[in-house]
Scaffold this motif. Sequence first.
Motif, PDB file in Angstrom:
ATOM      1  N   THR A   1       0.813  -1.226   0.000  1.00  0.00           N
ATOM      2  CA  THR A   1       0.000   0.000   0.000  1.00  0.00           C
ATOM      3  C   THR A   1       0.839   1.265   0.000  1.00  0.00           C
ATOM      4  OG1 THR A   1      -0.196   0.047   2.434  1.00  0.00           O
ATOM      5  CG2 THR A   1      -1.906  -1.145   1.199  1.00  0.00           C
ATOM      6  N   GLN A   2       1.991   1.231   0.655  1.00  0.00           N
ATOM      7  CA  GLN A   2       2.809   2.435   0.768  1.00  0.00           C
ATOM      8  C   GLN A   2       3.892   2.542  -0.296  1.00  0.00           C
ATOM      9  OE1 GLN A   2       2.117   4.937   3.065  1.00  0.00           O
ATOM     10  NE2 GLN A   2       0.311   3.663   3.438  1.00  0.00           N
ATOM     11  N   LEU A   3       4.337   1.401  -0.832  1.00  0.00           N
ATOM     12  CA  LEU A   3       5.477   1.400  -1.738  1.00  0.00           C
ATOM     13  C   LEU A   3       5.170   0.816  -3.113  1.00  0.00           C
ATOM     14  CD1 LEU A   3       7.957   0.190   0.973  1.00  0.00           C
ATOM     15  CD2 LEU A   3       8.150   2.386  -0.185  1.00  0.00           C
ATOM     16  N   GLY A   4       4.108   0.035  -3.206  1.00  0.00           N
ATOM     17  CA  GLY A   4       3.739  -0.545  -4.492  1.00  0.00           C
ATOM     18  C   GLY A   4       4.538  -1.768  -4.890  1.00  0.00           C
ATOM     19  N   PHE A   5       5.218  -2.400  -3.931  1.00  0.00           N
ATOM     20  CA  PHE A   5       5.989  -3.601  -4.245  1.00  0.00           C
ATOM     21  C   PHE A   5       5.186  -4.851  -3.873  1.00  0.00           C
ATOM     22  CE2 PHE A   5       9.445  -0.549  -4.113  1.00  0.00           C
ATOM     23  CZ  PHE A   5      10.251  -0.971  -5.160  1.00  0.00           C
ATOM     24  N   VAL A   6       4.971  -5.712  -4.846  1.00  0.00           N
ATOM     25  CA  VAL A   6       4.287  -6.976  -4.573  1.00  0.00           C
ATOM     26  C   VAL A   6       5.099  -7.754  -3.536  1.00  0.00           C
ATOM     27  CG1 VAL A   6       3.628  -9.200  -5.554  1.00  0.00           C
ATOM     28  CG2 VAL A   6       3.204  -7.091  -6.830  1.00  0.00           C
ATOM     29  N   THR A   7       4.408  -8.218  -2.483  1.00  0.00           N
ATOM     30  CA  THR A   7       5.076  -8.899  -1.375  1.00  0.00           C
ATOM     31  C   THR A   7       4.370 -10.219  -1.115  1.00  0.00           C
ATOM     32  OG1 THR A   7       5.670  -6.755  -0.405  1.00  0.00           O
ATOM     33  CG2 THR A   7       5.792  -8.689   1.038  1.00  0.00           C
ATOM     34  N   ALA A   8       5.113 -11.307  -1.235  1.00  0.00           N
ATOM     35  CA  ALA A   8       4.539 -12.643  -1.110  1.00  0.00           C
ATOM     36  C   ALA A   8       5.166 -13.389   0.060  1.00  0.00           C
ATOM     37  CB  ALA A   8       4.757 -13.435  -2.391  1.00  0.00           C
ATOM     38  N   SER A   9       4.372 -14.260   0.673  1.00  0.00           N
ATOM     39  CA  SER A   9       4.853 -15.086   1.776  1.00  0.00           C
ATOM     40  C   SER A   9       5.367 -16.414   1.236  1.00  0.00           C
ATOM     41  CB  SER A   9       3.726 -15.328   2.779  1.00  0.00           C
ATOM     42  OG  SER A   9       4.122 -16.247   3.777  1.00  0.00           O
ATOM     43  N   ALA A  10       6.604 -16.737   1.545  1.00  0.00           N
ATOM     44  CA  ALA A  10       7.172 -18.022   1.134  1.00  0.00           C
ATOM     45  C   ALA A  10       6.778 -19.095   2.135  1.00  0.00           C
ATOM     46  CB  ALA A  10       8.690 -17.925   1.061  1.00  0.00           C
ATOM     47  N   SER A  11       6.361 -20.234   1.634  1.00  0.00           N
ATOM     48  CA  SER A  11       6.104 -21.362   2.516  1.00  0.00           C
ATOM     49  C   SER A  11       7.436 -22.039   2.828  1.00  0.00           C
ATOM     50  CB  SER A  11       5.168 -22.359   1.832  1.00  0.00           C
ATOM     51  OG  SER A  11       5.041 -23.525   2.613  1.00  0.00           O
ATOM     52  N   PRO A  12       7.877 -22.052   4.090  1.00  0.00           N
ATOM     53  CA  PRO A  12       9.192 -22.622   4.396  1.00  0.00           C
ATOM     54  C   PRO A  12       9.378 -24.052   3.914  1.00  0.00           C
ATOM     55  CG  PRO A  12       8.392 -21.359   6.259  1.00  0.00           C
ATOM     56  CD  PRO A  12       7.261 -21.436   5.278  1.00  0.00           C
ATOM     57  N   SER A  13       8.302 -24.852   3.903  1.00  0.00           N
ATOM     58  CA  SER A  13       8.449 -26.255   3.513  1.00  0.00           C
ATOM     59  C   SER A  13       8.807 -26.423   2.035  1.00  0.00           C
ATOM     60  CB  SER A  13       7.167 -27.032   3.812  1.00  0.00           C
ATOM     61  OG  SER A  13       6.094 -26.542   3.038  1.00  0.00           O
ATOM     62  N   VAL A  14       8.491 -25.422   1.198  1.00  0.00           N
ATOM     63  CA  VAL A  14       8.830 -25.523  -0.224  1.00  0.00           C
ATOM     64  C   VAL A  14      10.340 -25.680  -0.393  1.00  0.00           C
ATOM     65  CG1 VAL A  14       8.888 -24.259  -2.413  1.00  0.00           C
ATOM     66  CG2 VAL A  14       6.790 -24.318  -1.048  1.00  0.00           C
ATOM     67  N   GLY A  15      11.095 -24.954   0.435  1.00  0.00           N
ATOM     68  CA  GLY A  15      12.544 -25.070   0.363  1.00  0.00           C
ATOM     69  C   GLY A  15      13.109 -26.149   1.258  1.00  0.00           C
ATOM     70  N   SER A  16      12.603 -26.246   2.505  1.00  0.00           N
ATOM     71  CA  SER A  16      13.243 -27.133   3.476  1.00  0.00           C
ATOM     72  C   SER A  16      12.816 -28.586   3.351  1.00  0.00           C
ATOM     73  CB  SER A  16      12.944 -26.640   4.904  1.00  0.00           C
ATOM     74  OG  SER A  16      11.558 -26.728   5.182  1.00  0.00           O
ATOM     75  N   VAL A  17      11.606 -28.858   2.898  1.00  0.00           N
ATOM     76  CA  VAL A  17      11.124 -30.237   2.759  1.00  0.00           C
ATOM     77  C   VAL A  17      11.129 -30.676   1.296  1.00  0.00           C
ATOM     78  CG1 VAL A  17       9.203 -31.820   3.156  1.00  0.00           C
ATOM     79  CG2 VAL A  17       9.724 -30.045   4.858  1.00  0.00           C
ATOM     80  N   TYR A  18      10.499 -29.866   0.427  1.00  0.00           N
ATOM     81  CA  TYR A  18      10.451 -30.214  -0.993  1.00  0.00           C
ATOM     82  C   TYR A  18      11.763 -29.911  -1.722  1.00  0.00           C
ATOM     83  CZ  TYR A  18       5.408 -30.749  -0.448  1.00  0.00           C
ATOM     84  OH  TYR A  18       4.158 -31.159  -0.055  1.00  0.00           O
ATOM     85  N   GLU A  19      12.564 -29.027  -1.128  1.00  0.00           N
ATOM     86  CA  GLU A  19      13.845 -28.617  -1.710  1.00  0.00           C
ATOM     87  C   GLU A  19      13.674 -28.124  -3.148  1.00  0.00           C
ATOM     88  OE1 GLU A  19      16.726 -31.707  -1.167  1.00  0.00           O
ATOM     89  OE2 GLU A  19      16.756 -31.464   1.014  1.00  0.00           O
ATOM     90  N   ALA A  20      12.603 -27.372  -3.362  1.00  0.00           N
ATOM     91  CA  ALA A  20      12.336 -26.807  -4.687  1.00  0.00           C
ATOM     92  C   ALA A  20      13.035 -25.462  -4.817  1.00  0.00           C
ATOM     93  CB  ALA A  20      10.828 -26.630  -4.885  1.00  0.00           C
ATOM     94  N   ARG A  21      13.760 -25.286  -5.895  1.00  0.00           N
ATOM     95  CA  ARG A  21      14.463 -24.019  -6.115  1.00  0.00           C
ATOM     96  C   ARG A  21      13.496 -22.949  -6.601  1.00  0.00           C
ATOM     97  NH1 ARG A  21      20.118 -25.862  -9.141  1.00  0.00           N
ATOM     98  NH2 ARG A  21      20.875 -27.208  -7.440  1.00  0.00           N
ATOM     99  N   GLN A  22      13.705 -21.738  -6.101  1.00  0.00           N
ATOM    100  CA  GLN A  22      12.830 -20.623  -6.442  1.00  0.00           C
ATOM    101  C   GLN A  22      13.585 -19.589  -7.290  1.00  0.00           C
ATOM    102  OE1 GLN A  22       9.352 -20.794  -5.109  1.00  0.00           O
ATOM    103  NE2 GLN A  22      10.343 -22.799  -5.124  1.00  0.00           N
TER     104      GLN A  22
END
Length: 354
Positions: free
Chosen positions: A73-94
């Motif tokens: 709202t203040q800066l106009g930058f899209v901000t997304a929440s990363a699911s920790p398990s995507v990296g730590s369990v699935y080990e999927a590269r982003q």
Amino acid sequence: MNDSASLPAANATLMFQEAQQTADVVTAQYARNEATIARLAADLRANPPPFVVTCARGSSDHAATYAKYLFETQLGFVTASASPSVGSVYEARQQLKDALYIVISQSGKSPDLLHNARAAAAAGARVVAFVNVEDSPLAELAQTVIPLHAGPERSVAATKSYLASLAAILQLGAHWKDEGPLREALGKLPDSLRAAWQADWSALTDGLVDAHNLFVLGRGLGLAAAQEAALKFKETCGLHAEAYSSAEVKHGPMALVGPGFPVLCFAQPDETEAGTLALAKEFRARGAQVWVAAEHADPSAGPGQSLALAKAPHPACSPLLTIQSYYRAINALALRRGFNPDVPPHLNKVTETV
């Protein structure tokens, strides 16, 4: 649940004492982090990231919700929440090249957050850690460290460290935007937090002593406050609570709202306020038990249904004031329900997930 005779007085719990320190914590934090925040903000203006990613768990993830709405709202930058398990369990590269990757943690040592922070750095992201323990593993691997400076927190229920997270995010957002109203609000925030601590929310405490379930509603910048409140109801009071956006609750969950059903609304003093107040009115018409925390008058509120919300120096400050008042009320409610808020059953202060 404890024998009420064995419980401390409301002002003797660690939760009360630590939450009460928040204004002083924020004052010191802003002074100590000024130079680091200013450098980071100047570089972000000179080299804007394509997007922002947050990575956190628990109360820290609620702080990440606040970061999302503040930056968008203040800066106009899209901000997304990363699911920790995507990296730590699935080990999927982003695909994170040049992204601003914000990791929020009190302890800075949960394995899943550390794994994702390393992976983000390897993918070309700029890793910034908001962390309370300055010599933690997370602080060691981040490119920029924003210490929360909350000091030791012994109650299992996080209070001052959560608000310190929001305050640090607000300081970064204000410096990054670099415009008068938001920058000026920083200096006024500690006194506003002191006023919020004095707010009388005893009507909420009295009304929920025998409750079994409730909804906590917020929207936009206020959603993070609703999420944090719902967690604390469960954690400290043994009370099942669910947080929803005051818009999202209409997509199914509100079918549960009928006579006597408790609803706590946080009316954020911005463009979302009117919609939240209208929803409170609708739920009251169904016979629901509705409390609203709002800066402005709630026209549909009856006796004991309005909770005073300290006036914010800027709307972006309001979620911090809301939660500061809430912490005092929830501490009292936990004791009324026979729980010691400092030692919730089955929980530890530091949670480490993989």
